[in-house]
Scaffold this active site. Structure first.
Site, short mmCIF file in Angstrom:
data_model
loop_
_atom_site.label_atom_id
_atom_site.label_comp_id
_atom_site.label_asym_id
_atom_site.label_seq_id
_atom_site.Cartn_x
_atom_site.Cartn_y
_atom_site.Cartn_z
N ASP A 1 -51.44 -41.20 -25.61
CA ASP A 1 -50.99 -40.09 -24.78
C ASP A 1 -51.34 -38.74 -25.40
O ASP A 1 -51.16 -37.70 -24.80
CB ASP A 1 -49.46 -40.14 -24.61
CG ASP A 1 -49.03 -41.42 -23.93
OD1 ASP A 1 -49.69 -41.79 -22.94
OD2 ASP A 1 -48.07 -42.06 -24.40
N HIS A 2 -51.82 -38.77 -26.63
CA HIS A 2 -52.05 -37.53 -27.38
C HIS A 2 -53.45 -37.54 -27.94
O HIS A 2 -53.65 -37.89 -29.09
CB HIS A 2 -51.01 -37.42 -28.50
CG HIS A 2 -50.97 -36.08 -29.16
ND1 HIS A 2 -51.83 -35.71 -30.16
CD2 HIS A 2 -50.17 -35.01 -28.95
CE1 HIS A 2 -51.55 -34.48 -30.56
NE2 HIS A 2 -50.56 -34.03 -29.84
N PHE A 3 -54.51 -37.27 -27.11
CA PHE A 3 -54.37 -36.83 -25.73
C PHE A 3 -55.10 -37.81 -24.82
O PHE A 3 -56.20 -38.26 -25.15
CB PHE A 3 -54.97 -35.44 -25.56
CG PHE A 3 -54.23 -34.38 -26.34
CD1 PHE A 3 -53.09 -33.78 -25.81
CD2 PHE A 3 -54.67 -34.00 -27.61
CE1 PHE A 3 -52.42 -32.79 -26.53
CE2 PHE A 3 -53.98 -33.02 -28.34
CZ PHE A 3 -52.86 -32.42 -27.79
N ILE B 1 -55.54 -38.05 -31.40
CA ILE B 1 -55.37 -37.43 -32.72
C ILE B 1 -53.89 -37.48 -33.11
O ILE B 1 -53.03 -37.49 -32.25
CB ILE B 1 -55.85 -35.95 -32.76
CG1 ILE B 1 -55.24 -35.15 -31.61
CG2 ILE B 1 -57.36 -35.86 -32.77
CD1 ILE B 1 -55.38 -33.64 -31.78
N HIS C 1 -48.47 -43.71 -29.35
CA HIS C 1 -48.46 -42.28 -29.04
C HIS C 1 -49.85 -41.66 -29.01
O HIS C 1 -50.08 -40.66 -28.33
CB HIS C 1 -47.55 -41.52 -30.01
CG HIS C 1 -47.97 -41.66 -31.42
ND1 HIS C 1 -48.69 -40.69 -32.06
CD2 HIS C 1 -47.79 -42.65 -32.33
CE1 HIS C 1 -48.93 -41.07 -33.30
NE2 HIS C 1 -48.39 -42.26 -33.49
#
Lengths: 169, 128
Positions: free
Chosen positions: A33-35, A46, A30
């Site tokens: 994708d973040h970010f 983060i 994740h």
């Protein structure tokens, strides 16, 4: 362990306080994708704040569940407060410190702090506060019936407790 | 403690628990309909009342449980005369006038006004 957002319990004062840690790793999907990188912007991995709320919910939820010998189905019912002041990038440790404010037959309220620990220096920085409310599902006022089996504290939680040296009873 | 002081503290609690503005909280405000309280908020409010006033509120004291599920008390969506009598006996802090002529179970929640909360706390504080 797909939905375990804490890695280890480091302190337990039954029915009072529980401290858990989570190491944030670049290997976590994740974070990519973040970010992700965008036009003219580099990637900025983060830890999502929403998952830190979940981390605190697991920390405080175990504290509340442990107090009743894991007999109750402890469900997160309300996020009374969630404030974050700084980010946590990979390579840092998050420390969730949860305390019971009040506990009764139908549920409990907890308050908690979130700290970011830098393993390079050991320095801890307060980065958030999260207050929660938990409901004991079988004691809810609507009188609804739920399965006998305690589906809240499943195998993932049991493994975490065992690995952390907490007696399950 | 005066009723006015109790109201002030109750209002602070509701502002905190329900994320409403202070001026939205009047004595006539209905907790669910006007202030958006959901079932878990009642537990939150009970906890906060206990803390703020140093009182103990046993489960079912402020909001009686097991009435809605009891066929003796509720029939075809309406509270039976026996049910009405039970609610009145167990909730002296609530004003049932107006509701009694058409005692729909679905409207019981609307009986919980800020005024009923203040009356409840007043009785608890006096009994301390």
């Amino acid at each position: 362990m797909r939905w375990m957002w804490i890695d280890r319990i480091v302190l337990l004062e039954p029915a009072k306080r529980l401290v858990a840690v989570k190491n944030v790793s670049m290997a976590e999907e994740h974070l990519h994708d973040h970010f992700a990188a965008g036009p003219g912007q580099p990637a900025q991995p983060i830890m999502p704040a929403s998952l830190m709320v979940e981390g605190m919910a697991q920390t405080a939820g175990i504290l509340v569940g442990h107090a009743e010998g894991f007999r109750e189905k402890v469900i997160l019912a309300k996020v009374s407060r969630a404030e974050f002041t700084e980010d946590v990038p990979p390579g840092y440790t998050i420390r969730y410190d949860a305390r019971v404010e009040q506990m009764g037959p139908s549920g409990a309220s907890t308050s908690g702090t979130v700290e970011r620990i830098d393993p390079a220096t050991g320095a801890a920085t307060l980065i958030g506060r999260i207050d929660l409310m938990f409901s004991h599902l079988d004691q809810n006022m609507s009188g609804e019936k739920f399965p006998e089996e305690n589906f809240v504290f499943g195998e993932g939680f049991r493994t975490l407790l065992r690995q952390s040296g907490v007696a399950i009873g | 403690m005066t009723r006015e002081e109790i109201f002030g503290k109750v209002r602070t609690i509701l502002v905190d628990a329900l994320a409403v503005d202070e001026d939205e909280v009047t004595l006539d405000s209905v907790l669910t309909k006007d202030l958006g309280a959901e079932s878990i908020d009642f537990l939150d409010i009970v906890f906060k009342l206990e803390q703020a006033f140093g009182i103990k509120i046993p489960q079912g004291d402020l909001f009686p449980d097991n009435v809605a599920q009891d066929p003796e008390y509720v029939k075809d969506g309406k509270v039976t005369p026996k049910g009405v009598a039970t609610l009145k006996a167990r909730m002296p802090h609530v004003d049932f006038a107006g509701w009694e002529s058409n005692p729909e179970i679905g409207k019981v929640a609307e009986l919980f006004t800020v005024r009923s909360l203040v009356s409840f706390v007043e009785a608890k504080v006096a009994a301390k």
